[in-house]
Design a protein around this motif. Sequence first.
Motif, PDB file in Angstrom:
ATOM      1  N   GLY A  34       2.595  -7.076  -3.923  1.00  0.00           N
ATOM      2  CA  GLY A  34       1.952  -6.014  -3.167  1.00  0.00           C
ATOM      3  C   GLY A  34       2.317  -6.165  -1.710  1.00  0.00           C
ATOM      4  O   GLY A  34       3.044  -7.087  -1.337  1.00  0.00           O
ATOM      5  N   HIS A  35       1.819  -5.249  -0.892  1.00  0.00           N
ATOM      6  CA  HIS A  35       2.112  -5.329   0.548  1.00  0.00           C
ATOM      7  C   HIS A  35       0.842  -5.124   1.347  1.00  0.00           C
ATOM      8  O   HIS A  35      -0.079  -4.435   0.896  1.00  0.00           O
ATOM      9  CB  HIS A  35       3.165  -4.299   0.937  1.00  0.00           C
ATOM     10  CG  HIS A  35       2.767  -2.864   0.734  1.00  0.00           C
ATOM     11  ND1 HIS A  35       2.109  -2.129   1.690  1.00  0.00           N
ATOM     12  CD2 HIS A  35       2.939  -2.014  -0.320  1.00  0.00           C
ATOM     13  CE1 HIS A  35       1.913  -0.897   1.239  1.00  0.00           C
ATOM     14  NE2 HIS A  35       2.392  -0.800   0.016  1.00  0.00           N
ATOM     15  N   TYR A  36       0.791  -5.729   2.539  1.00  0.00           N
ATOM     16  CA  TYR A  36      -0.381  -5.543   3.384  1.00  0.00           C
ATOM     17  C   TYR A  36      -0.108  -4.727   4.636  1.00  0.00           C
ATOM     18  O   TYR A  36      -1.000  -4.512   5.443  1.00  0.00           O
ATOM     19  CB  TYR A  36      -1.065  -6.882   3.684  1.00  0.00           C
ATOM     20  CG  TYR A  36      -0.332  -7.882   4.553  1.00  0.00           C
ATOM     21  CD1 TYR A  36       0.525  -8.835   3.989  1.00  0.00           C
ATOM     22  CD2 TYR A  36      -0.533  -7.923   5.928  1.00  0.00           C
ATOM     23  CE1 TYR A  36       1.170  -9.780   4.776  1.00  0.00           C
ATOM     24  CE2 TYR A  36       0.102  -8.868   6.725  1.00  0.00           C
ATOM     25  CZ  TYR A  36       0.953  -9.793   6.143  1.00  0.00           C
ATOM     26  OH  TYR A  36       1.580 -10.735   6.928  1.00  0.00           O
ATOM     27  N   ALA A  95      -5.754   3.321  -0.247  1.00  0.00           N
ATOM     28  CA  ALA A  95      -5.044   3.427  -1.530  1.00  0.00           C
ATOM     29  C   ALA A  95      -3.740   2.644  -1.485  1.00  0.00           C
ATOM     30  O   ALA A  95      -3.386   1.954  -2.441  1.00  0.00           O
ATOM     31  CB  ALA A  95      -4.775   4.898  -1.852  1.00  0.00           C
ATOM     32  N   ASP A  96      -3.044   2.748  -0.375  1.00  0.00           N
ATOM     33  CA  ASP A  96      -1.685   2.175  -0.239  1.00  0.00           C
ATOM     34  C   ASP A  96      -1.670   1.101   0.830  1.00  0.00           C
ATOM     35  O   ASP A  96      -1.339   1.373   1.960  1.00  0.00           O
ATOM     36  CB  ASP A  96      -0.720   3.318   0.095  1.00  0.00           C
ATOM     37  CG  ASP A  96       0.723   2.877   0.101  1.00  0.00           C
ATOM     38  OD1 ASP A  96       1.017   1.768  -0.382  1.00  0.00           O
ATOM     39  OD2 ASP A  96       1.569   3.630   0.614  1.00  0.00           O
ATOM     40  N   MET A  97      -1.951  -0.197   0.486  1.00  0.00           N
ATOM     41  CA  MET A  97      -2.479  -0.576  -0.796  1.00  0.00           C
ATOM     42  C   MET A  97      -3.549  -1.645  -0.705  1.00  0.00           C
ATOM     43  O   MET A  97      -3.636  -2.521  -1.527  1.00  0.00           O
ATOM     44  CB  MET A  97      -1.364  -1.030  -1.751  1.00  0.00           C
ATOM     45  CG  MET A  97      -0.667  -2.276  -1.279  1.00  0.00           C
ATOM     46  SD  MET A  97       0.201  -3.283  -2.523  1.00  0.00           S
ATOM     47  CE  MET A  97       1.144  -2.201  -3.478  1.00  0.00           C
ATOM     48  N   LYS A  98      -4.400  -1.552   0.303  1.00  0.00           N
ATOM     49  CA  LYS A  98      -5.438  -2.580   0.405  1.00  0.00           C
ATOM     50  C   LYS A  98      -6.382  -2.521  -0.788  1.00  0.00           C
ATOM     51  O   LYS A  98      -6.851  -3.554  -1.281  1.00  0.00           O
ATOM     52  CB  LYS A  98      -6.142  -2.482   1.747  1.00  0.00           C
ATOM     53  CG  LYS A  98      -5.235  -3.050   2.848  1.00  0.00           C
ATOM     54  CD  LYS A  98      -5.658  -2.715   4.242  1.00  0.00           C
ATOM     55  CE  LYS A  98      -4.711  -3.398   5.228  1.00  0.00           C
ATOM     56  NZ  LYS A  98      -4.880  -2.889   6.601  1.00  0.00           N
ATOM     57  N   ASP A 145       6.044  -5.976   5.063  1.00  0.00           N
ATOM     58  CA  ASP A 145       7.083  -5.027   5.498  1.00  0.00           C
ATOM     59  C   ASP A 145       7.551  -4.076   4.399  1.00  0.00           C
ATOM     60  O   ASP A 145       8.664  -3.566   4.453  1.00  0.00           O
ATOM     61  CB  ASP A 145       8.293  -5.806   6.040  1.00  0.00           C
ATOM     62  CG  ASP A 145       8.938  -6.686   4.963  1.00  0.00           C
ATOM     63  OD1 ASP A 145       8.268  -7.002   3.964  1.00  0.00           O
ATOM     64  OD2 ASP A 145      10.112  -7.042   5.127  1.00  0.00           O
ATOM     65  N   GLU A 146       6.685  -3.819   3.413  1.00  0.00           N
ATOM     66  CA  GLU A 146       7.124  -2.932   2.318  1.00  0.00           C
ATOM     67  C   GLU A 146       7.407  -1.525   2.816  1.00  0.00           C
ATOM     68  O   GLU A 146       8.370  -0.885   2.398  1.00  0.00           O
ATOM     69  CB  GLU A 146       6.060  -2.878   1.208  1.00  0.00           C
ATOM     70  CG  GLU A 146       6.555  -2.231  -0.095  1.00  0.00           C
ATOM     71  CD  GLU A 146       6.439  -0.717  -0.151  1.00  0.00           C
ATOM     72  OE1 GLU A 146       7.107  -0.100  -0.988  1.00  0.00           O
ATOM     73  OE2 GLU A 146       5.689  -0.124   0.656  1.00  0.00           O
ATOM     74  N   GLU A 147       6.552  -1.046   3.721  1.00  0.00           N
ATOM     75  CA  GLU A 147       6.673   0.359   4.157  1.00  0.00           C
ATOM     76  C   GLU A 147       7.932   0.589   4.989  1.00  0.00           C
ATOM     77  O   GLU A 147       8.311   1.733   5.235  1.00  0.00           O
ATOM     78  CB  GLU A 147       5.425   0.787   4.944  1.00  0.00           C
ATOM     79  CG  GLU A 147       4.130   0.749   4.124  1.00  0.00           C
ATOM     80  CD  GLU A 147       4.066   1.818   3.037  1.00  0.00           C
ATOM     81  OE1 GLU A 147       5.057   2.545   2.836  1.00  0.00           O
ATOM     82  OE2 GLU A 147       2.994   1.915   2.392  1.00  0.00           O
ATOM     83  N   ILE A 148       8.572  -0.490   5.439  1.00  0.00           N
ATOM     84  CA  ILE A 148       9.836  -0.325   6.171  1.00  0.00           C
ATOM     85  C   ILE A 148      11.009  -0.896   5.376  1.00  0.00           C
ATOM     86  O   ILE A 148      12.085  -1.114   5.912  1.00  0.00           O
ATOM     87  CB  ILE A 148       9.754  -0.928   7.591  1.00  0.00           C
ATOM     88  CG1 ILE A 148       9.247  -2.373   7.555  1.00  0.00           C
ATOM     89  CG2 ILE A 148       8.837  -0.083   8.481  1.00  0.00           C
ATOM     90  CD1 ILE A 148       9.306  -3.085   8.905  1.00  0.00           C
ATOM     91  N   TYR A 163       1.061  -3.419  -7.275  1.00  0.00           N
ATOM     92  CA  TYR A 163      -0.211  -2.709  -7.109  1.00  0.00           C
ATOM     93  C   TYR A 163      -0.163  -1.492  -6.203  1.00  0.00           C
ATOM     94  O   TYR A 163      -1.108  -1.193  -5.473  1.00  0.00           O
ATOM     95  CB  TYR A 163      -1.298  -3.725  -6.709  1.00  0.00           C
ATOM     96  CG  TYR A 163      -1.672  -4.524  -7.932  1.00  0.00           C
ATOM     97  CD1 TYR A 163      -0.864  -5.593  -8.357  1.00  0.00           C
ATOM     98  CD2 TYR A 163      -2.729  -4.148  -8.740  1.00  0.00           C
ATOM     99  CE1 TYR A 163      -1.139  -6.270  -9.533  1.00  0.00           C
ATOM    100  CE2 TYR A 163      -3.022  -4.829  -9.913  1.00  0.00           C
ATOM    101  CZ  TYR A 163      -2.221  -5.875 -10.300  1.00  0.00           C
ATOM    102  OH  TYR A 163      -2.489  -6.528 -11.476  1.00  0.00           O
ATOM    103  N   GLU A 164       0.957  -0.733  -6.271  1.00  0.00           N
ATOM    104  CA  GLU A 164       0.993   0.569  -5.619  1.00  0.00           C
ATOM    105  C   GLU A 164      -0.055   1.470  -6.268  1.00  0.00           C
ATOM    106  O   GLU A 164      -0.419   1.278  -7.429  1.00  0.00           O
ATOM    107  CB  GLU A 164       2.385   1.202  -5.785  1.00  0.00           C
ATOM    108  CG  GLU A 164       3.491   0.516  -4.993  1.00  0.00           C
ATOM    109  CD  GLU A 164       3.328   0.645  -3.484  1.00  0.00           C
ATOM    110  OE1 GLU A 164       2.599   1.550  -3.019  1.00  0.00           O
ATOM    111  OE2 GLU A 164       3.914  -0.184  -2.774  1.00  0.00           O
ATOM    112  N   PRO A 165      -0.571   2.456  -5.502  1.00  0.00           N
ATOM    113  CA  PRO A 165      -1.589   3.331  -6.082  1.00  0.00           C
ATOM    114  C   PRO A 165      -1.045   4.193  -7.221  1.00  0.00           C
ATOM    115  O   PRO A 165       0.111   4.608  -7.206  1.00  0.00           O
ATOM    116  CB  PRO A 165      -2.016   4.215  -4.902  1.00  0.00           C
ATOM    117  CG  PRO A 165      -0.922   4.119  -3.903  1.00  0.00           C
ATOM    118  CD  PRO A 165      -0.283   2.772  -4.089  1.00  0.00           C
TER     119      PRO A 165
HETATM  120 ZN   LIG Z   1       2.563   1.078  -0.876  1.00  0.00          ZN
END
Ligand SMILES: [Zn+2]
Length: 419
Positions: free
Chosen positions: A105-107, A133-136, A167-170, A193-195
Amino acid sequence: MNDLSRLTNDDKDARERIESAAADMLARACAWSDMNTGSWNIEGLNAFSGVLANAFSELDADIRLQEAPGFETIDSSGKIQTIHTAPILRASARTAAPVQVVLTGHYDTVFPKGTFEGVTDLGDGRLNGPGLADMKGGLCVMLEALKTFEAGPFRDRIGYQIVITPDEEIGNHASSGALTEAARSGAHIGMTYEPAMDTGAMAGGRKGSAVFDIVLHGKAAHAGRAKEEGRSAIEAAAELVVALEGLNGKRDGVTFNVGVIEGGGAVNIVPDLAIVRFGARAPDAAAAAWATDSVDRLFAHATSRPGITGHVHGGFYRPPKPRNTAQQAIFSAVHATGQAIGLDLEFIDTGGVCEGNNIFAAGVPNVDTLGVRGGRIHSHEEFVVTESFAERATLSALLLNRLADGRMDGPRIKAMMEN
Ligand SMILES: [Zn+2]
């Protein structure tokens, strides 16, 4: 009904335990949403990584924060810059157990500090807030499912690696090595654990995604006095852009999009620099190779112009994740497991990408939308469906039960990746 879609007593215990933890999970997700972790907010990411490590230390696992290596970007002067981000959370448990799972997952979130803050109750069973949701929310689901599984009788049957990235979103450029390493350390199955969609549907096949930066250099000259001595990098870039966009429609499922052009200076100077930044998507490995070859060919053409040089940076940082037999086997097992708690889970193919692509590329079949149900992600209307916390944590706990007691055969599914 098959074995997977029936509830054992252990499954019922897991469901009960999670239902009693539902309010705590939700409260935790809201508190986490209140801490800004935009991908470029390194201070915020660093602060949150400690909170995350503390929460995950509730597991029967070794937890550590691992420094992420630097990653390269091309700045607007065409030079390579090395960027450093916050640490990666790693956890490791029972590496000698017969079934091994890699959970990711990513924070980080897409929201810079000060742009979208606070949780709002929308009053209809949904909450609005950054990263809920994305993704805490998904991270809370992962943690609760693992805690529940570890409180059950099969704990010793499953070992795991957890990788939670900053750094998932980048693009996971700093953390892709950690994802690959964790997946390759014996994992049979991946769980990310993406929504899920607010309807409950999950992601099926995913395209691969590439980002390219092409830097072209020409020769500067005064546009009035010596135009003929100059070599325009923008002219070469313009031809390149048209050719790149011309690749659309040439091969099934492959798309190109030039998103940014930079370069030049003043209108009286022949421009000696142009940067073309573009993305590409491809449905499978052969299509991705075709796309990469096409880029190389067009770059070679651009730099065959007299006086034009340059370099290509980037490529398919997330390889495609098509539906192969291993993926189909996981999807049908998840579907049957969902039936045990009254869910009729659908898997829908998407052009979107996530860490599940990286885990697949490392040879591990996986399901990557095990997080909460939600929608409007990456916008200020992002929302989460509150009842989905317990629902999705139960789904994950039940999957772990099935992997542990053999109703779902992780090693056999993994072996399907090889043929
Ligand atoms: Zn995500």
